[in-house]
Design a protein around this motif. Structure first.
Motif, PDB file in Angstrom:
ATOM      1  N   VAL A 112    -122.098  26.251 -67.857  1.00 14.10           N
ATOM      2  CA  VAL A 112    -121.192  27.378 -67.625  1.00 14.10           C
ATOM      3  C   VAL A 112    -119.835  26.866 -67.158  1.00 14.10           C
ATOM      4  O   VAL A 112    -118.791  27.322 -67.618  1.00 14.10           O
ATOM      5  N   TYR A 113    -119.849  25.890 -66.278  1.00 11.74           N
ATOM      6  CA  TYR A 113    -118.596  25.356 -65.743  1.00 11.74           C
ATOM      7  C   TYR A 113    -117.717  24.791 -66.858  1.00 11.74           C
ATOM      8  O   TYR A 113    -116.505  24.989 -66.862  1.00 11.74           O
ATOM      9  N   PHE A 114    -118.329  24.069 -67.790  1.00 11.23           N
ATOM     10  CA  PHE A 114    -117.546  23.405 -68.831  1.00 11.23           C
ATOM     11  C   PHE A 114    -117.266  24.275 -70.049  1.00 11.23           C
ATOM     12  O   PHE A 114    -116.419  23.923 -70.868  1.00 11.23           O
ATOM     13  N   THR A 115    -117.971  25.374 -70.224  1.00 16.58           N
ATOM     14  CA  THR A 115    -117.801  26.148 -71.451  1.00 16.58           C
ATOM     15  C   THR A 115    -117.201  27.537 -71.258  1.00 16.58           C
ATOM     16  O   THR A 115    -116.684  28.102 -72.219  1.00 16.58           O
ATOM     17  N   VAL A 116    -117.275  28.079 -70.064  1.00 19.66           N
ATOM     18  CA  VAL A 116    -116.774  29.437 -69.838  1.00 19.66           C
ATOM     19  C   VAL A 116    -115.442  29.343 -69.095  1.00 19.66           C
ATOM     20  O   VAL A 116    -115.315  28.612 -68.116  1.00 19.66           O
ATOM     21  N   GLU A 117    -114.466  30.097 -69.571  1.00 17.68           N
ATOM     22  CA  GLU A 117    -113.152  30.102 -68.923  1.00 17.68           C
ATOM     23  C   GLU A 117    -113.273  30.683 -67.520  1.00 17.68           C
ATOM     24  O   GLU A 117    -114.064  31.595 -67.280  1.00 17.68           O
ATOM     25  N   PRO A 118    -112.477  30.142 -66.584  1.00 16.21           N
ATOM     26  CA  PRO A 118    -112.510  30.699 -65.223  1.00 16.21           C
ATOM     27  C   PRO A 118    -112.183  32.193 -65.237  1.00 16.21           C
ATOM     28  O   PRO A 118    -111.338  32.647 -65.991  1.00 16.21           O
ATOM     29  N   GLY A 119    -112.885  32.912 -64.423  1.00 14.78           N
ATOM     30  CA  GLY A 119    -112.672  34.359 -64.346  1.00 14.78           C
ATOM     31  C   GLY A 119    -113.957  35.069 -64.008  1.00 14.78           C
ATOM     32  O   GLY A 119    -114.914  34.474 -63.513  1.00 14.78           O
ATOM     33  N   LYS A 120    -113.980  36.338 -64.333  1.00 13.26           N
ATOM     34  CA  LYS A 120    -115.116  37.158 -63.912  1.00 13.26           C
ATOM     35  C   LYS A 120    -116.418  36.792 -64.624  1.00 13.26           C
ATOM     36  O   LYS A 120    -117.490  36.885 -64.035  1.00 13.26           O
ATOM     37  N   TYR A 121    -116.348  36.337 -65.890  1.00 10.91           N
ATOM     38  CA  TYR A 121    -117.589  36.001 -66.592  1.00 10.91           C
ATOM     39  C   TYR A 121    -118.225  34.733 -66.038  1.00 10.91           C
ATOM     40  O   TYR A 121    -119.443  34.637 -65.911  1.00 10.91           O
ATOM     41  N   ARG A 122    -117.413  33.745 -65.691  1.00 13.29           N
ATOM     42  CA  ARG A 122    -117.958  32.528 -65.087  1.00 13.29           C
ATOM     43  C   ARG A 122    -118.573  32.865 -63.733  1.00 13.29           C
ATOM     44  O   ARG A 122    -119.673  32.418 -63.413  1.00 13.29           O
ATOM     45  N   SER A 123    -117.882  33.671 -62.955  1.00 14.96           N
ATOM     46  CA  SER A 123    -118.408  34.062 -61.640  1.00 14.96           C
ATOM     47  C   SER A 123    -119.713  34.836 -61.781  1.00 14.96           C
ATOM     48  O   SER A 123    -120.667  34.600 -61.032  1.00 14.96           O
TER      49      SER A 123
ATOM     50  N   ALA B 157    -121.848  34.628 -64.246  1.00 12.62           N
ATOM     51  CA  ALA B 157    -122.899  33.685 -64.668  1.00 12.62           C
ATOM     52  C   ALA B 157    -123.413  32.892 -63.477  1.00 12.62           C
ATOM     53  O   ALA B 157    -124.624  32.690 -63.337  1.00 12.62           O
ATOM     54  N   TRP B 158    -122.512  32.440 -62.599  1.00  8.61           N
ATOM     55  CA  TRP B 158    -122.953  31.688 -61.421  1.00  8.61           C
ATOM     56  C   TRP B 158    -123.745  32.552 -60.452  1.00  8.61           C
ATOM     57  O   TRP B 158    -124.703  32.077 -59.845  1.00  8.61           O
ATOM     58  N   VAL B 159    -123.376  33.805 -60.322  1.00  8.41           N
ATOM     59  CA  VAL B 159    -124.133  34.709 -59.450  1.00  8.41           C
ATOM     60  C   VAL B 159    -125.549  34.898 -60.006  1.00  8.41           C
ATOM     61  O   VAL B 159    -126.536  34.838 -59.263  1.00  8.41           O
ATOM     62  N   VAL B 160    -125.653  35.091 -61.305  1.00  8.61           N
ATOM     63  CA  VAL B 160    -126.971  35.272 -61.937  1.00  8.61           C
ATOM     64  C   VAL B 160    -127.806  34.001 -61.785  1.00  8.61           C
ATOM     65  O   VAL B 160    -128.987  34.057 -61.417  1.00  8.61           O
ATOM     66  N   LEU B 161    -127.215  32.841 -62.057  1.00  2.00           N
ATOM     67  CA  LEU B 161    -127.951  31.580 -61.913  1.00  2.00           C
ATOM     68  C   LEU B 161    -128.345  31.346 -60.453  1.00  2.00           C
ATOM     69  O   LEU B 161    -129.449  30.876 -60.169  1.00  2.00           O
ATOM     70  N   GLY B 162    -127.454  31.685 -59.534  1.00  3.51           N
ATOM     71  CA  GLY B 162    -127.779  31.562 -58.113  1.00  3.51           C
ATOM     72  C   GLY B 162    -128.923  32.471 -57.715  1.00  3.51           C
ATOM     73  O   GLY B 162    -129.791  32.094 -56.917  1.00  3.51           O
ATOM     74  N   PHE B 163    -128.936  33.668 -58.272  1.00  3.76           N
ATOM     75  CA  PHE B 163    -130.030  34.611 -58.007  1.00  3.76           C
ATOM     76  C   PHE B 163    -131.372  34.022 -58.459  1.00  3.76           C
ATOM     77  O   PHE B 163    -132.359  34.067 -57.728  1.00  3.76           O
ATOM     78  N   PHE B 164    -131.386  33.437 -59.668  1.00  3.33           N
ATOM     79  CA  PHE B 164    -132.635  32.846 -60.160  1.00  3.33           C
ATOM     80  C   PHE B 164    -133.050  31.644 -59.322  1.00  3.33           C
ATOM     81  O   PHE B 164    -134.242  31.455 -59.034  1.00  3.33           O
ATOM     82  N   ALA B 165    -132.108  30.818 -58.911  1.00  2.00           N
ATOM     83  CA  ALA B 165    -132.430  29.676 -58.055  1.00  2.00           C
ATOM     84  C   ALA B 165    -133.003  30.154 -56.726  1.00  2.00           C
ATOM     85  O   ALA B 165    -133.986  29.589 -56.219  1.00  2.00           O
TER      86      ALA B 165
END
Length: 70
Positions: A31-42, A44-52
């Motif tokens: 996600v860090y390398f492929t998604v532009e900074p902004g709300k979609y990257r954030s 994605a990280w929130v969703v991945l953090g939730f699963f972790a």
């Protein structure tokens, strides 16, 4: 399974937790390398953090249950 390989113990095993967290970490790097900074990257990280978090909480719950049964 190959010779000498050990199957993963069960749904709450330590090996499965490590594998799940590694997959989530790899996805976060992707996600860090492929998604532009902004709300979609954030998002994605929130969703991945939730699963972790769920993986970690599930492991802690299983350890508590195992301790109580002993």
């Amino acid at each position: 399974m190959g010779a000498g390989s050990k199957p993963m113990d069960g749904p709450g095993s330590h090996q499965r937790m490590v594998v799940a967290l590694l997959v989530i970490a790899i996805a976060a790097v992707g996600v860090y390398f492929t998604v532009e900074p902004g709300k979609y990257r954030s998002l994605a990280w929130v969703v991945l953090g939730f699963f972790a978090f769920r993986v970690w909480i599930g492991r802690m719950h299983r350890e508590r249950v195992e301790r109580e049964q002993s």
